[in-house]
Design a protein around this motif. Structure first.
Motif, PDB file in Angstrom:
ATOM      1  N   GLN A 147       0.807  -1.216   0.000  1.00  0.00           N
ATOM      2  CA  GLN A 147       0.000   0.000   0.000  1.00  0.00           C
ATOM      3  C   GLN A 147       0.842   1.269   0.000  1.00  0.00           C
ATOM      4  OE1 GLN A 147      -3.055  -1.389   3.240  1.00  0.00           O
ATOM      5  NE2 GLN A 147      -3.981   0.265   2.069  1.00  0.00           N
ATOM      6  N   SER A 148       2.094   1.160   0.398  1.00  0.00           N
ATOM      7  CA  SER A 148       2.914   2.375   0.502  1.00  0.00           C
ATOM      8  C   SER A 148       4.352   2.085   0.094  1.00  0.00           C
ATOM      9  CB  SER A 148       2.874   2.917   1.940  1.00  0.00           C
ATOM     10  OG  SER A 148       3.257   1.906   2.865  1.00  0.00           O
ATOM     11  N   LYS A 149       4.605   2.105  -1.209  1.00  0.00           N
ATOM     12  CA  LYS A 149       5.952   1.946  -1.736  1.00  0.00           C
ATOM     13  C   LYS A 149       6.522   3.326  -2.016  1.00  0.00           C
ATOM     14  CE  LYS A 149       5.302  -2.608  -3.867  1.00  0.00           C
ATOM     15  NZ  LYS A 149       5.444  -3.399  -5.106  1.00  0.00           N
ATOM     16  N   ILE A 150       7.710   3.601  -1.471  1.00  0.00           N
ATOM     17  CA  ILE A 150       8.258   4.946  -1.600  1.00  0.00           C
ATOM     18  C   ILE A 150       9.690   4.913  -2.103  1.00  0.00           C
ATOM     19  CG2 ILE A 150       6.784   5.752   0.296  1.00  0.00           C
ATOM     20  CD1 ILE A 150       9.305   5.936   2.031  1.00  0.00           C
ATOM     21  N   ASP A 151      10.060   5.967  -2.790  1.00  0.00           N
ATOM     22  CA  ASP A 151      11.431   6.186  -3.255  1.00  0.00           C
ATOM     23  C   ASP A 151      11.643   7.701  -3.234  1.00  0.00           C
ATOM     24  OD1 ASP A 151      13.866   6.391  -4.506  1.00  0.00           O
ATOM     25  OD2 ASP A 151      13.419   4.962  -6.093  1.00  0.00           O
ATOM     26  N   ILE A 152      12.127   8.226  -2.104  1.00  0.00           N
ATOM     27  CA  ILE A 152      12.191   9.668  -1.920  1.00  0.00           C
ATOM     28  C   ILE A 152      13.582  10.108  -1.455  1.00  0.00           C
ATOM     29  CG2 ILE A 152       9.737  10.061  -1.515  1.00  0.00           C
ATOM     30  CD1 ILE A 152      10.247   9.928   1.456  1.00  0.00           C
ATOM     31  N   TYR A 153      13.916  11.349  -1.794  1.00  0.00           N
ATOM     32  CA  TYR A 153      15.186  11.971  -1.428  1.00  0.00           C
ATOM     33  C   TYR A 153      14.921  13.196  -0.553  1.00  0.00           C
ATOM     34  CZ  TYR A 153      17.277   9.241  -5.256  1.00  0.00           C
ATOM     35  OH  TYR A 153      17.700   8.218  -6.092  1.00  0.00           O
ATOM     36  N   PHE A 154      15.672  13.320   0.517  1.00  0.00           N
ATOM     37  CA  PHE A 154      15.661  14.506   1.375  1.00  0.00           C
ATOM     38  C   PHE A 154      17.031  15.171   1.276  1.00  0.00           C
ATOM     39  CE2 PHE A 154      11.758  13.135   3.014  1.00  0.00           C
ATOM     40  CZ  PHE A 154      11.267  14.008   3.983  1.00  0.00           C
ATOM     41  N   THR A 155      17.065  16.400   0.767  1.00  0.00           N
ATOM     42  CA  THR A 155      18.323  17.124   0.608  1.00  0.00           C
ATOM     43  C   THR A 155      18.302  18.385   1.462  1.00  0.00           C
ATOM     44  OG1 THR A 155      18.586  16.296  -1.648  1.00  0.00           O
ATOM     45  CG2 THR A 155      19.881  18.224  -1.027  1.00  0.00           C
ATOM     46  N   ARG A 156      19.318  18.545   2.291  1.00  0.00           N
ATOM     47  CA  ARG A 156      19.374  19.664   3.223  1.00  0.00           C
ATOM     48  C   ARG A 156      19.461  21.007   2.515  1.00  0.00           C
ATOM     49  NH1 ARG A 156      23.597  20.504   5.841  1.00  0.00           N
ATOM     50  NH2 ARG A 156      25.033  18.850   5.178  1.00  0.00           N
ATOM     51  N   CYS A 157      18.690  21.985   3.033  1.00  0.00           N
ATOM     52  CA  CYS A 157      18.820  23.375   2.601  1.00  0.00           C
ATOM     53  C   CYS A 157      19.679  24.161   3.575  1.00  0.00           C
ATOM     54  CB  CYS A 157      17.452  24.043   2.515  1.00  0.00           C
ATOM     55  SG  CYS A 157      16.293  23.266   1.386  1.00  0.00           S
ATOM     56  N   THR A 158      19.712  23.713   4.826  1.00  0.00           N
ATOM     57  CA  THR A 158      20.461  24.394   5.883  1.00  0.00           C
ATOM     58  C   THR A 158      21.383  23.376   6.556  1.00  0.00           C
ATOM     59  OG1 THR A 158      18.951  23.877   7.711  1.00  0.00           O
ATOM     60  CG2 THR A 158      18.396  25.768   6.326  1.00  0.00           C
ATOM     61  N   PRO A 159      22.297  23.836   7.397  1.00  0.00           N
ATOM     62  CA  PRO A 159      23.073  22.877   8.180  1.00  0.00           C
ATOM     63  C   PRO A 159      22.177  22.037   9.088  1.00  0.00           C
ATOM     64  CG  PRO A 159      24.099  25.052   8.231  1.00  0.00           C
ATOM     65  CD  PRO A 159      22.769  25.229   7.581  1.00  0.00           C
ATOM     66  N   ALA A 160      22.667  20.870   9.469  1.00  0.00           N
ATOM     67  CA  ALA A 160      21.984  20.035  10.453  1.00  0.00           C
ATOM     68  C   ALA A 160      22.127  20.678  11.829  1.00  0.00           C
ATOM     69  CB  ALA A 160      22.563  18.629  10.455  1.00  0.00           C
ATOM     70  N   VAL A 161      21.218  20.329  12.749  1.00  0.00           N
ATOM     71  CA  VAL A 161      21.135  21.049  14.011  1.00  0.00           C
ATOM     72  C   VAL A 161      21.061  20.097  15.201  1.00  0.00           C
ATOM     73  CG1 VAL A 161      19.718  22.618  15.401  1.00  0.00           C
ATOM     74  CG2 VAL A 161      19.984  23.032  12.950  1.00  0.00           C
ATOM     75  N   LYS A 162      21.771  20.475  16.264  1.00  0.00           N
ATOM     76  CA  LYS A 162      21.566  19.861  17.570  1.00  0.00           C
ATOM     77  C   LYS A 162      21.715  20.963  18.616  1.00  0.00           C
ATOM     78  CE  LYS A 162      26.387  18.357  18.172  1.00  0.00           C
ATOM     79  NZ  LYS A 162      27.275  17.195  18.461  1.00  0.00           N
ATOM     80  N   ALA A 163      21.148  20.734  19.783  1.00  0.00           N
ATOM     81  CA  ALA A 163      21.219  21.716  20.864  1.00  0.00           C
ATOM     82  C   ALA A 163      22.415  21.388  21.745  1.00  0.00           C
ATOM     83  CB  ALA A 163      19.935  21.701  21.681  1.00  0.00           C
ATOM     84  N   GLY A 164      23.462  22.185  21.639  1.00  0.00           N
ATOM     85  CA  GLY A 164      24.659  21.972  22.439  1.00  0.00           C
ATOM     86  C   GLY A 164      25.518  20.845  21.908  1.00  0.00           C
ATOM     87  N   ASP A 165      26.694  20.684  22.522  1.00  0.00           N
ATOM     88  CA  ASP A 165      27.588  19.605  22.109  1.00  0.00           C
ATOM     89  C   ASP A 165      26.965  18.244  22.365  1.00  0.00           C
ATOM     90  OD1 ASP A 165      29.627  21.366  21.304  1.00  0.00           O
ATOM     91  OD2 ASP A 165      30.320  21.573  23.374  1.00  0.00           O
ATOM     92  N   ASP A 166      26.201  18.140  23.457  1.00  0.00           N
ATOM     93  CA  ASP A 166      25.487  16.909  23.790  1.00  0.00           C
ATOM     94  C   ASP A 166      24.016  17.267  23.962  1.00  0.00           C
ATOM     95  OD1 ASP A 166      24.449  14.555  24.698  1.00  0.00           O
ATOM     96  OD2 ASP A 166      25.563  14.517  26.587  1.00  0.00           O
ATOM     97  N   PRO A 167      23.168  16.937  22.985  1.00  0.00           N
ATOM     98  CA  PRO A 167      21.765  17.358  23.038  1.00  0.00           C
ATOM     99  C   PRO A 167      20.868  16.445  23.879  1.00  0.00           C
ATOM    100  CG  PRO A 167      22.166  16.158  21.022  1.00  0.00           C
ATOM    101  CD  PRO A 167      23.487  16.208  21.738  1.00  0.00           C
ATOM    102  N   THR A 168      21.456  15.754  24.853  1.00  0.00           N
ATOM    103  CA  THR A 168      20.739  14.714  25.592  1.00  0.00           C
ATOM    104  C   THR A 168      20.265  15.212  26.948  1.00  0.00           C
ATOM    105  OG1 THR A 168      22.165  13.068  24.547  1.00  0.00           O
ATOM    106  CG2 THR A 168      20.869  12.345  26.430  1.00  0.00           C
ATOM    107  N   THR A 169      19.044  14.844  27.300  1.00  0.00           N
ATOM    108  CA  THR A 169      18.520  15.007  28.655  1.00  0.00           C
ATOM    109  C   THR A 169      18.675  13.675  29.372  1.00  0.00           C
ATOM    110  OG1 THR A 169      16.955  16.781  28.136  1.00  0.00           O
ATOM    111  CG2 THR A 169      16.412  15.361  30.005  1.00  0.00           C
ATOM    112  N   TYR A 170      19.246  13.720  30.586  1.00  0.00           N
ATOM    113  CA  TYR A 170      19.530  12.496  31.330  1.00  0.00           C
ATOM    114  C   TYR A 170      18.636  12.393  32.570  1.00  0.00           C
ATOM    115  CZ  TYR A 170      23.813  12.324  28.541  1.00  0.00           C
ATOM    116  OH  TYR A 170      24.709  12.278  27.502  1.00  0.00           O
ATOM    117  N   TYR A 171      18.241  11.154  32.888  1.00  0.00           N
ATOM    118  CA  TYR A 171      17.437  10.871  34.069  1.00  0.00           C
ATOM    119  C   TYR A 171      18.267  10.042  35.053  1.00  0.00           C
ATOM    120  CZ  TYR A 171      13.427  12.021  31.025  1.00  0.00           C
ATOM    121  OH  TYR A 171      12.535  12.631  30.165  1.00  0.00           O
ATOM    122  N   GLY A 172      18.200  10.415  36.347  1.00  0.00           N
ATOM    123  CA  GLY A 172      18.912   9.663  37.367  1.00  0.00           C
ATOM    124  C   GLY A 172      19.785  10.566  38.210  1.00  0.00           C
ATOM    125  N   ASP A 173      20.406   9.989  39.245  1.00  0.00           N
ATOM    126  CA  ASP A 173      21.229  10.773  40.154  1.00  0.00           C
ATOM    127  C   ASP A 173      22.708  10.750  39.789  1.00  0.00           C
ATOM    128  OD1 ASP A 173      21.545   8.131  40.708  1.00  0.00           O
ATOM    129  OD2 ASP A 173      21.504   8.339  42.889  1.00  0.00           O
TER     130      ASP A 173
END
Length: 482
Positions: free
Chosen positions: A146-172
């Motif tokens: 029902q859903s056969k795809i063949d698609i391309y995604f090409t960046r217009c801008t640089p890729a992005v992350k928040a900070g050097d480590d974009p991770t939120t951590y849980y625990g002590d």
């Protein structure tokens, strides 16, 4: 019974935890307060982690064509439950916001012989590959008719992350956290390629005609049936008990989706499909957004609610990914927004306000908004940590703001996240833990976007609000995430 629910069902769905407090969550937004949050993400940031503990990892490619109203996403889900079972799924949604009745297709297909290779993902009849120059993803899937795809995604801008480590951590202990959450983005992309679809054609219901034609036959057979029933007295009680058990089983399975097994007594109706091809041309491309997400713990423990939106105009794109933790982690909000021009990242915003307007309680029990207003507040990506820290010296030109507004009238789907869980499990978990996860997805061409107090732009918006748990009850026991 309660111990069984806590020890067994929580492994699948998660239940309430003790109230650890905010000192047990270390958010990416807190670490970046007063600093430049923008970092350009690299190829390594989009590599699959595939750890051996409980996690869900996704790669989601959103696409939209404002001219035709076609929008949706293609997604890979890679998950591990308790380090015991790894699975992968291809999910796909396509929707016509201009004509919803004509096209609203959802498919979800289990993947076989899957493997990860850096940022690439492979399975039987499926591949997702990042080009050597890190600018284009090529997504090919033939796993679902029902859903056969063949698609391309090409960046217009640089890729992005928040900070050097974009991770939120849980625990002590940050060195050995018991949970984590992270996102990396391609906020604005050009999309081209083809999607070959099979859309189910609704069939007329022949039940009334069948009942009418069989009426005389039923009358003729009534006397014979009564005679047969007279001879069944010895077995009546046993059959009633068996029927009661069957009814209970049928009731408990009423929440399964359309792929569930049907009783042999039901005649399967042959489905009829029409073929449709969607093509995004290179000379008339659509816009898209790609996000790689990692959730290293059970969803119900990580967040009690989510807000999400992605919108593209001819001049700008905005993305917001936001979650609110359960009370066990202080109902902490973690919000990351991105504002771009045609080819630049203008700001990564951590001070955002996703407003639910004109909310009304629906039949499920959630307060669902009728409109949203999303306010982005950040600083230019050209500023340094030192410049942002010296707030008194900042001018209006150093700041980046955006306001996205849109109606929630064009519902794509209200997704029952626990739809594939048996009914009795769903009721138990909902009653004990207050867990009732639903995702409300909307797509509309009547969104507006205003960046830095400029003229409002009409834009095509996709937005989601997710409710997971409304319970603030805190139990005495916790579940070991590891």
């Amino acid at each position: 019974m309660l111990k069984w629910i806590q020890g067994g069902i929580s492994a699948v769905t998660g239940i309430a935890e003790p109230e650890y407090g905010k000192e047990y969550i270390h958010t990416v937004t807190e670490r970046l307060e007063g600093k430049q949050p923008y970092r350009e993400a690299t190829r390594d940031d989009f590599c699959w982690k595939a750890p051996e503990f409980t996690n869900v990892e996704t790669a989601t490619f959103y696409f939209s064509d404002a001219k035709s109203g076609i929008t949706g996403f293609a997604q890979i889900i890679h998950s591990n439950v308790l380090g015991m079972r790894t699975a992968a799924q291809f999910t796909f949604r396509i929707f016509n916001a201009k004509n919803p009745e004509d096209l609203n297709l959802w498919t979800s297909t289990k993947l076989n012989n899957f493997r990860v290779d850096g940022p690439n993902f492979y399975a039987d009849d499926l591949s997702v590959e990042l080009s050597e120059d890190d600018k284009t993803f090529h997504f090919v899937s033939n796993v679902c008719e029902q859903s056969k795809i063949d698609i391309y995604f090409t960046r217009c801008t640089p890729a992005v992350k928040a900070g050097d480590d974009p991770t939120t951590y849980y625990g002590d202990n940050l060195e050995e956290p018991w949970g984590s959450m992270s996102h990396q983005f391609w906020p604005r992309n050009i999309v081209h390629g083809t999607m070959n679809l099979k859309i189910e054609v609704p069939q007329e219901d022949d039940d009334e005609e069948d009942q009418s034609s069989s009426g005389d036959e039923n009358d003729d057979g009534k006397e014979e049936q009564e005679q047969e029933q007279e001879g069944e007295g010895d077995n009546e009680e046993q059959e009633d008990e068996e029927q009661e058990e069957d009814d209970e089983e049928e009731s408990s399975g009423s929440d399964y989706d359309s792929d569930s097994d049907y009783d042999d007594d039901y005649e399967e109706i042959e489905k009829v499909y029409r073929d449709e091809t969607i093509e995004f041309l290179e000379e008339e491309p659509s816009y898209g957004m790609f996000v790689k997400a990692f959730q290293g713990m059970k969803p119900h423990h990580a967040a009690k609610a989510w807000n999400f939106c992605v919108t593209h105009s001819d001049k700008h794109s905005v993305v917001l990914m936001e979650f609110i933790t359960p009370k066990s982690y202080g109902s902490t909000k973690v919000s990351v927004g991105i504002v771009t021009s045609k080819d630049e990242v203008l700001a990564v915003c951590l001070d955002n306000d996703y407003q639910h307007l004109n909310a009304e309680v629906d039949e499920v029990g959630w307060e669902v908004p009728k409109n949203i207003k999303v306010c982005f507040n950040g600083y230019s990506t050209k500023l340094t940590d030192e410049q942002i820290a010296d707030k008194e010296s900042l001018t209006d030109k150093d700041k980046v703001t955006a306001v996205l507004e849109g109606p929630f009238t064009n519902l794509v789907e209200r997704v029952d996240v626990m739809g594939e869980v048996p009914g009795f499990v769903k009721n138990i978990v909902s009653g004990v833990a207050g867990t009732k996860p639903f995702i409300y997805q909307y797509a509309d061409e009547n969104f507006t976007l205003q960046v830095n107090n400029s003229k409002k732009e009409d834009c095509f918006g996709w937005a989601e609000v997710t409710f997971i748990s409304k319970s603030d009850t805190v139990t005495e026991e916790s579940y070991d995430e590891k």
